[in-house]
Motif scaffolding. Structure first.
Motif, PDB file in Angstrom:
ATOM      1  N   LEU A 108     -60.511 -43.211 -42.580  1.00 25.60           N
ATOM      2  CA  LEU A 108     -59.289 -42.799 -43.276  1.00 25.60           C
ATOM      3  C   LEU A 108     -59.664 -41.698 -44.261  1.00 25.60           C
ATOM      4  O   LEU A 108     -60.293 -41.963 -45.295  1.00 25.60           O
ATOM      5  CB  LEU A 108     -58.661 -43.978 -44.006  1.00 25.60           C
ATOM      6  N   PRO A 109     -59.309 -40.467 -43.966  1.00 23.79           N
ATOM      7  CA  PRO A 109     -59.720 -39.361 -44.849  1.00 23.79           C
ATOM      8  C   PRO A 109     -58.873 -39.294 -46.113  1.00 23.79           C
ATOM      9  O   PRO A 109     -57.717 -39.710 -46.130  1.00 23.79           O
ATOM     10  CB  PRO A 109     -59.494 -38.129 -43.975  1.00 23.79           C
ATOM     11  N   LYS A 110     -59.483 -38.766 -47.185  1.00 21.99           N
ATOM     12  CA  LYS A 110     -58.750 -38.465 -48.401  1.00 21.99           C
ATOM     13  C   LYS A 110     -58.116 -37.087 -48.263  1.00 21.99           C
ATOM     14  O   LYS A 110     -58.710 -36.195 -47.648  1.00 21.99           O
ATOM     15  CB  LYS A 110     -59.676 -38.494 -49.617  1.00 21.99           C
ATOM     16  N   PRO A 111     -56.945 -36.890 -48.859  1.00 24.47           N
ATOM     17  CA  PRO A 111     -56.279 -35.582 -48.740  1.00 24.47           C
ATOM     18  C   PRO A 111     -57.143 -34.419 -49.248  1.00 24.47           C
ATOM     19  O   PRO A 111     -57.149 -33.332 -48.673  1.00 24.47           O
ATOM     20  CB  PRO A 111     -55.024 -35.745 -49.605  1.00 24.47           C
ATOM     21  N   TYR A 119     -61.351 -48.326 -41.098  1.00 22.67           N
ATOM     22  CA  TYR A 119     -60.394 -49.396 -40.835  1.00 22.67           C
ATOM     23  C   TYR A 119     -60.150 -49.535 -39.351  1.00 22.67           C
ATOM     24  O   TYR A 119     -60.467 -48.625 -38.561  1.00 22.67           O
ATOM     25  CB  TYR A 119     -59.075 -49.109 -41.558  1.00 22.67           C
ATOM     26  N   TYR A 120     -59.600 -50.678 -38.974  1.00 20.81           N
ATOM     27  CA  TYR A 120     -59.204 -50.905 -37.589  1.00 20.81           C
ATOM     28  C   TYR A 120     -57.779 -50.401 -37.418  1.00 20.81           C
ATOM     29  O   TYR A 120     -56.847 -50.920 -38.031  1.00 20.81           O
ATOM     30  CB  TYR A 120     -59.321 -52.392 -37.244  1.00 20.81           C
ATOM     31  N   SER A 121     -57.631 -49.402 -36.588  1.00 23.26           N
ATOM     32  CA  SER A 121     -56.358 -48.695 -36.450  1.00 23.26           C
ATOM     33  C   SER A 121     -55.482 -49.351 -35.387  1.00 23.26           C
ATOM     34  O   SER A 121     -55.828 -49.354 -34.192  1.00 23.26           O
ATOM     35  CB  SER A 121     -56.612 -47.232 -36.086  1.00 23.26           C
ATOM     36  N   LEU A 122     -54.355 -49.868 -35.806  1.00 21.15           N
ATOM     37  CA  LEU A 122     -53.410 -50.457 -34.852  1.00 21.15           C
ATOM     38  C   LEU A 122     -52.796 -49.383 -33.963  1.00 21.15           C
ATOM     39  O   LEU A 122     -52.541 -49.620 -32.781  1.00 21.15           O
ATOM     40  CB  LEU A 122     -52.313 -51.214 -35.605  1.00 21.15           C
ATOM     41  N   THR A 123     -52.545 -48.236 -34.548  1.00 22.04           N
ATOM     42  CA  THR A 123     -51.927 -47.165 -33.759  1.00 22.04           C
ATOM     43  C   THR A 123     -52.857 -46.683 -32.653  1.00 22.04           C
ATOM     44  O   THR A 123     -52.398 -46.214 -31.612  1.00 22.04           O
ATOM     45  CB  THR A 123     -51.542 -45.978 -34.662  1.00 22.04           C
ATOM     46  N   MET A 430     -54.880 -44.910 -52.325  1.00 16.67           N
ATOM     47  CA  MET A 430     -55.586 -45.523 -51.205  1.00 16.67           C
ATOM     48  C   MET A 430     -54.686 -46.503 -50.466  1.00 16.67           C
ATOM     49  O   MET A 430     -54.647 -46.525 -49.230  1.00 16.67           O
ATOM     50  CB  MET A 430     -56.844 -46.235 -51.723  1.00 16.67           C
ATOM     51  N   ILE A 431     -53.937 -47.316 -51.221  1.00 19.35           N
ATOM     52  CA  ILE A 431     -53.027 -48.291 -50.606  1.00 19.35           C
ATOM     53  C   ILE A 431     -51.992 -47.583 -49.742  1.00 19.35           C
ATOM     54  O   ILE A 431     -51.757 -47.959 -48.582  1.00 19.35           O
ATOM     55  CB  ILE A 431     -52.346 -49.136 -51.704  1.00 19.35           C
ATOM     56  N   GLU A 432     -51.370 -46.552 -50.295  1.00 16.65           N
ATOM     57  CA  GLU A 432     -50.338 -45.836 -49.534  1.00 16.65           C
ATOM     58  C   GLU A 432     -50.923 -45.178 -48.291  1.00 16.65           C
ATOM     59  O   GLU A 432     -50.342 -45.259 -47.202  1.00 16.65           O
ATOM     60  CB  GLU A 432     -49.661 -44.786 -50.417  1.00 16.65           C
ATOM     61  N   ALA A 433     -52.073 -44.530 -48.447  1.00 17.55           N
ATOM     62  CA  ALA A 433     -52.669 -43.824 -47.310  1.00 17.55           C
ATOM     63  C   ALA A 433     -53.026 -44.798 -46.186  1.00 17.55           C
ATOM     64  O   ALA A 433     -52.766 -44.525 -45.002  1.00 17.55           O
ATOM     65  CB  ALA A 433     -53.913 -43.061 -47.768  1.00 17.55           C
ATOM     66  N   ALA A 437     -51.157 -44.920 -42.518  1.00 19.53           N
ATOM     67  CA  ALA A 437     -51.975 -44.639 -41.344  1.00 19.53           C
ATOM     68  C   ALA A 437     -51.917 -45.777 -40.339  1.00 19.53           C
ATOM     69  O   ALA A 437     -51.983 -45.543 -39.124  1.00 19.53           O
ATOM     70  CB  ALA A 437     -53.420 -44.381 -41.766  1.00 19.53           C
ATOM     71  N   ASN A 438     -51.777 -47.007 -40.837  1.00 17.45           N
ATOM     72  CA  ASN A 438     -51.786 -48.161 -39.947  1.00 17.45           C
ATOM     73  C   ASN A 438     -50.390 -48.678 -39.634  1.00 17.45           C
ATOM     74  O   ASN A 438     -50.221 -49.807 -39.161  1.00 17.45           O
ATOM     75  CB  ASN A 438     -52.637 -49.281 -40.552  1.00 17.45           C
TER      76      ASN A 438
END
Length: 999
Positions: A108-111, A119-123, A430-433, A437-438
């Motif tokens: 998960l990249p930072k802007p 993280y494990y990506s559901l998408t 971080m929470i929002e990103a 993303a997921n």
């Protein structure tokens, strides 16, 4: 993430390992496929440098707050305990890097550059079914994927969750591994007792006792012990806390020891707040970032109102003590994949309507709809107008409407609340990103994709009316405009949930008495307790400040609460006090607490108080007037439960109301009023004052909230929490990692769970020629089984206490003595309403000792069987163990020597708890039960279960025979291979000890 089943080398466990893939430990590195065992993981790794000066400067009891858990399951922390399984592990070592879902483990990249973590990506699964899943189910899915080891959690389990639309109606079971555990002191004491006892067992086995530590964060808030002994006093907080410590010093010292002895455990001292409000404002993470791995926060707690955290977008609910302990030690929870009710909110609440009015309306709707065992997920355009505190109020009362959760997915309102309560901007980013993303974030500014729900409800918020609930159940909602008529109907109606059966000629009776030398009177419906209490409402600034505004307006008009009404204010955190005390520079009034004090609503403490029955005594003259004249007196409280006898023995009518209405009913002094047409009192100018004259507008409240509730208040409050308070800090406890048990203690006692334990699992225990201890019909609940309430004066528990010099007045309750197994074993099956068929119609906590024919207390009969070396079983009907999940409903029977329970059906969690304590659950075949088979309970029973674990499979049939020639078939309710492993070890706790001992 792979793991080996720890048991003796048996083909059953080998079968599990070979069919579900090998089980190995790993640790995260820069690559998702770099996995290796790490001894330090056993102790619960920390991201906060424990060697740093900052860490060392913290009070030792508070350091666990800064610990971080391993993101991976307990299965990644235990290795094989048998040579055969060790060879199996080595044979599969080349597969250790093959996490089943490593392909979706991504960054998960930072802007601005860099990364938040992985993280494990559901998408990344590219499965269209996931897009239709409710948000609450996506949290279960992510957990299953992250913890998939093909033993405790399998790829088949993941598929069940993805295919939720088809599988949920089939009541399939799945494993779930919550991220953390939440405890309060009543339920936390036995959990810490068990951990301490496990350490002793490890030590006796020659292993490192320090391996026994929670493997996920455990937060324990001491909030259930404070009572309203002193009210209407500036000194009430200090006086009540002193009494609280006098009563509970031994328990508190034990918990303080636990906070220093165990890693990954935070104990929040008495006087800090209510567990669920502290969880909401401080402990809730929303998203974990553990060693660079991101995943959603989720929590199980040993209090039913753990659901309050659902308002923050954190999946959480209440469980029993055994499930909580298993979760602490890394074991998965078995749960039925729930249906999800979609609850659409539209419109906006009218002026003057409160969140309490809304939650009582929602509770009534959902009780009528039927949501037991289900998740409820809220959505719709109306969400934008609901503050986070309003959402938390609704989520809090999930137990009252019967749902497992009342879930509010994370959106912009959630993020604003996180900032308000002092979470850092970086954490919120971080929470929002991560959630965006997921695909777990709801943005109501974007088009919403339809999600699938099991059923649907809708409420237009504009239709919510001011209301209260009562007089005996939370879901019996009454609108204010109908209250007077409803009250008089209750007086007329026969005794029941909505009736008191007061004869017409007695309904206007007046009871005169003297209070402080002045004449006074009460009638049916007179308010004698008015309490602003409970996390349900004290976490909500709008209703708390609204109560302050009502008190201010009443003071301005010259109204005063009658002095004999026991008024109290128990905030759920210190933040409430700060905003109630805040002086308003640009306004004509100072802090609102001043006006609450003038009306008798002085702060009495920071804990649950009246909501759980800790209301203290009412004035003797008032109590005498009630009892001598048979008055139906009333309590009005801002709590979540109002069952008869819960709030106070002398208040037969108990109403749940918003904090502003609590003040209003205290002012009028009766619930027998129509606020629309009748005045609440006479002002100082001699004119009638109506509710509308003192009721603040929504705009007034919003303005005060905006200027009063500030982030610095939250930061200051929770920084000071980690420093404790003088009475807590003065408690002297040893720094030993092993607890020094006091054999004379009647509160804390070393349980015998691991007595004579060896490293070799005992294997399946046989049941031969067992006597029937109890023969039950249908619907025996955990309330019937587990010790609860007051200790009866002629009970085995009372005898035990008297023999040890404890006077009757100091018996206290079973709840306060949950840390003493001797008392709890004596209180098991001690319910005075229990019906045992062996007694031929007699009701009460006794049974027949079959060999002698004597009628004895259940405990005494059980001990006589144990002393003579005889096994015992229990016969039961349908739904055995239903009701609230209580750990002692399984621990107690085990300590009494029960080896098996044969029932028509079991409540899901209780069945799991029985297995966890080594008791065999068996089900009669469909259409059969003890009656149809002609079983009286006077027979002796042999259960033909193989003594080799390799010959037992989940759900297999076994034959049961009796000494009089009967034979029948039952299904063994070990439902998973993991449960078989528990049984092979004699229960879940011995299983864990042997695993860790072999590290």
């Amino acid at each position: 993430m792979y793991k080996t089943a720890s048991s003796s080398a048996t083909s059953s466990i080998l079968r599990a390992a070979s069919s579900r893939s090998p089980l190995f430990s790993f640790r995260s590195s820069s690559s998702p496929s770099s996995f290796a065992a790490s001894p330090s993981s056993l102790l619960g790794r920390r991201s906060f440098a424990t060697s740093s000066p900052a860490f060392r400067s913290l009070p030792r009891w508070s350091r666990s707050l800064h610990s971080r858990p391993s993101p991976f399951p307990f299965s990644s922390k235990i290795r094989t305990v048998s040579p055969v399984l060790d060879r199996l592990q080595r044979n599969f070592s080349s597969m250790a890097s093959e996490h089943p879902f490593k392909r979706i483990f991504t960054t998960l990249p930072k802007p601005g550059g860099g990364e938040f973590g992985k993280y494990y990506s559901l998408t990344a699964l590219n499965d269209p079914r996931i897009d239709k899943l409710p948000y609450s189910i996506r949290i279960l899915l992510e957990s299953a994927i992250r913890n998939c080891d093909n033993f405790q959690v399998t790829k088949e389990d993941v598929e069940k969750i993805i295919d939720w639309e088809k599988t949920a109606p089939k009541q399939v079971e799945i494993p779930f591994k919550p991220a953390r555990v939440l405890l309060q002191d009543f339920t936390g004491v036995p959990a810490v007792v068990d951990l301490a006892c496990m350490r002793d067992a490890m030590n006796k086995l020659g292993s490192d006792s320090n391996k026994i530590n929670p493997l996920v964060p455990v937060d324990l808030v001491i909030d259930h012990s404070v009572q309203v002994d002193v009210a209407r006093s500036e000194n009430a907080v200090q006086a009540n806390m002193e009494l609280e410590f006098q009563r509970n010093k031994e328990r508190f010292a034990f918990l303080k020891w636990g906070s220093t002895a165990f890693q990954n455990m935070l104990v929040v001292p008495p006087g800090s707040g209510i567990v669920h409000q502290v969880n909401l404002e401080y402990l809730g993470r929303v998203v974990f970032n553990t060693q660079g791995v991101l995943y959603p926060d989720s929590v199980v707690g040993t209090d039913s109102h753990t659901t309050m955290i659902d308002g923050l977008g954190v999946a959480g609910w209440g469980v029993g003590g055994i499930e909580a302990e298993a979760t602490m030690l890394g074991q998965p929870m078995s749960m039925v994949l729930p249906g999800v009710v979609g609850f659409k909110l539209s419109g906006k609440m009218r002026n003057g309507v409160t969140a309490t009015d809304l939650v009582l309306t929602v509770t009534q709707m959902l009780r009528k709809h039927g949501v037991v065992g289900k998740f409820v997920e809220f959505y719709g355009d109306g969400m934008s107008g609901l503050s986070l505190a309003d959402r938390a109020t609704i989520a809090n009362m999930s137990p009252e409407y019967g749902a497992t959760m009342g879930f509010f997915p994370v959106d912009h309102v959630t993020l604003q609340y996180l900032k308000l309560t002092g979470r850092s901007d970086e954490t919120v980013a971080m929470i929002e990103a991560y959630l965006r993303a997921n695909n777990m974030f709801v943005d109501y500014n974007e088009p919403q994709q339809d999600r699938a729900y099991s059923s649907y409800l809708e409420l237009n918020l504009d239709n919510v009316e001011p209301c209260i609930s009562g007089p005996k159940r939370p879901h019996d909602r009454v609108t204010l405009k109908d209250m007077k008529a409803d009250w008089n109907s209750c007086l007329d109606s026969k005794v029941g949930f909505k009736g008191f059966a007061i004869p017409k000629e007695a309904q206007e009776k007046v009871a005169n008495f003297s209070f402080d030398g002045k004449p006074a009177e009460i009638k049916h419906g007179s308010v004698v307790i008015a309490a602003i209490t409970s996390c349900t409402n004290t976490s909500n600034p709008s209703v708390m400040l609204g109560a302050g505004l009502v008190a201010k307006k009443a003071c301005d008009l010259g109204l005063q609460v009658k002095p004999w009404i026991k008024t109290s204010l128990a905030p759920g955190s210190g933040v409430v006090t700060k905003y109630l005390l805040k002086r308003h520079v640009n306004s004509v009034f100072t802090g609102l607490q001043e006006y609450l004090n003038q009306q008798g609503f002085n702060i009495v403490g920071y804990g649950c108080t009246t909501c759980i029955g800790n209301s203290g005594e009412i004035n003797e003259s008032v109590g005498a007037a009630i009892t001598e004249n048979d008055i139906v007196a009333a309590a009005v409280l801002s709590g979540n439960r109002n069952f008869e006898g819960r709030v106070h023995p002398l208040t037969r009518a108990n109403y749940l109301a918003s904090p502003p209405l609590v003040v209003a009913y205290a002012l009028t002094g009766t619930v027998n009023i129509d606020f629309e047409t009748e005045p609440i009192g006479t002002g100082k100018n001699g004119k009638d004052v109506f509710l509308r004259d003192i009721w603040p507008t929504t705009e007034e409240i919003a303005e005060v909230v905006q200027s009063s509730v500030l982030p610095d208040m939250f930061r200051a409050t929770y920084e000071s929490i980690t420093k404790g308070n003088p009475m807590w800090n003065e408690l002297s406890v040893p720094e030993n990692t092993l607890y020094s048990w006091d054999p004379k203690s009647t509160y804390i006692h070393e349980p015998p769970y691991f007595k004579d334990m060896t490293m070799d699992p005992p294997g399946p225990h046989s049941v031969k020629d067992a006597y029937c201890l109890l023969n039950f019909g249908d619907s025996i609940t955990t309330d019937h089984i587990s010790p609860a309430g007051n200790i009866q004066k002629d009970s085995p528990a009372a005898k035990y206490l008297l023999e040890r010099g404890v006077e009757r007045k100091d018996f206290n309750s079973y709840g306060s003595r949950r840390g003493n197994d001797e008392i709890m074993a004596r209180g098991t099956f001690a319910n005075i309403r229990i019906v045992n068929k062996l007694l031929n119609g007699e009701v009460g906590p006794k049974t027949v000792h079959i060999p002698s024919g004597e009628k004895l207390s259940v405990f005494d009969a059980a001990m006589r069987y144990k002393t003579s070396g005889e096994d015992t079983i229990i016969l039961a009907g349908a739904e055995y163990g239903s009701g609230s999940s209580r750990d002692w409903a399984a621990k107690g029977p085990m300590l009494q020597g029960v080896k098996a329970v044969i029932a028509k059906s079991f409540e899901r969690i209780h069945r799991s708890n029985l297995v966890g304590m080594g008791i065999i659950p068996l089900c009669f075949k469909s259409g059969e039960d003890a009656d149809t088979l002609g079983l009286t309970g006077h027979e002796r029973y042999t259960i033909h279960l193989p003594t080799d674990i390799s010959e037992i499979r989940p759900g297999q049939d076994v034959t049961v025979t009796t000494d009089n020639g009967k034979s029948f078939t039952c299904t063994v309710r070990f439902d998973t291979e993991v449960e078989l492993a528990y049984f092979n070890h004699g229960g879940i706790l011995p299983y864990v000890i042997r695993n860790l001992s072999k590290q």
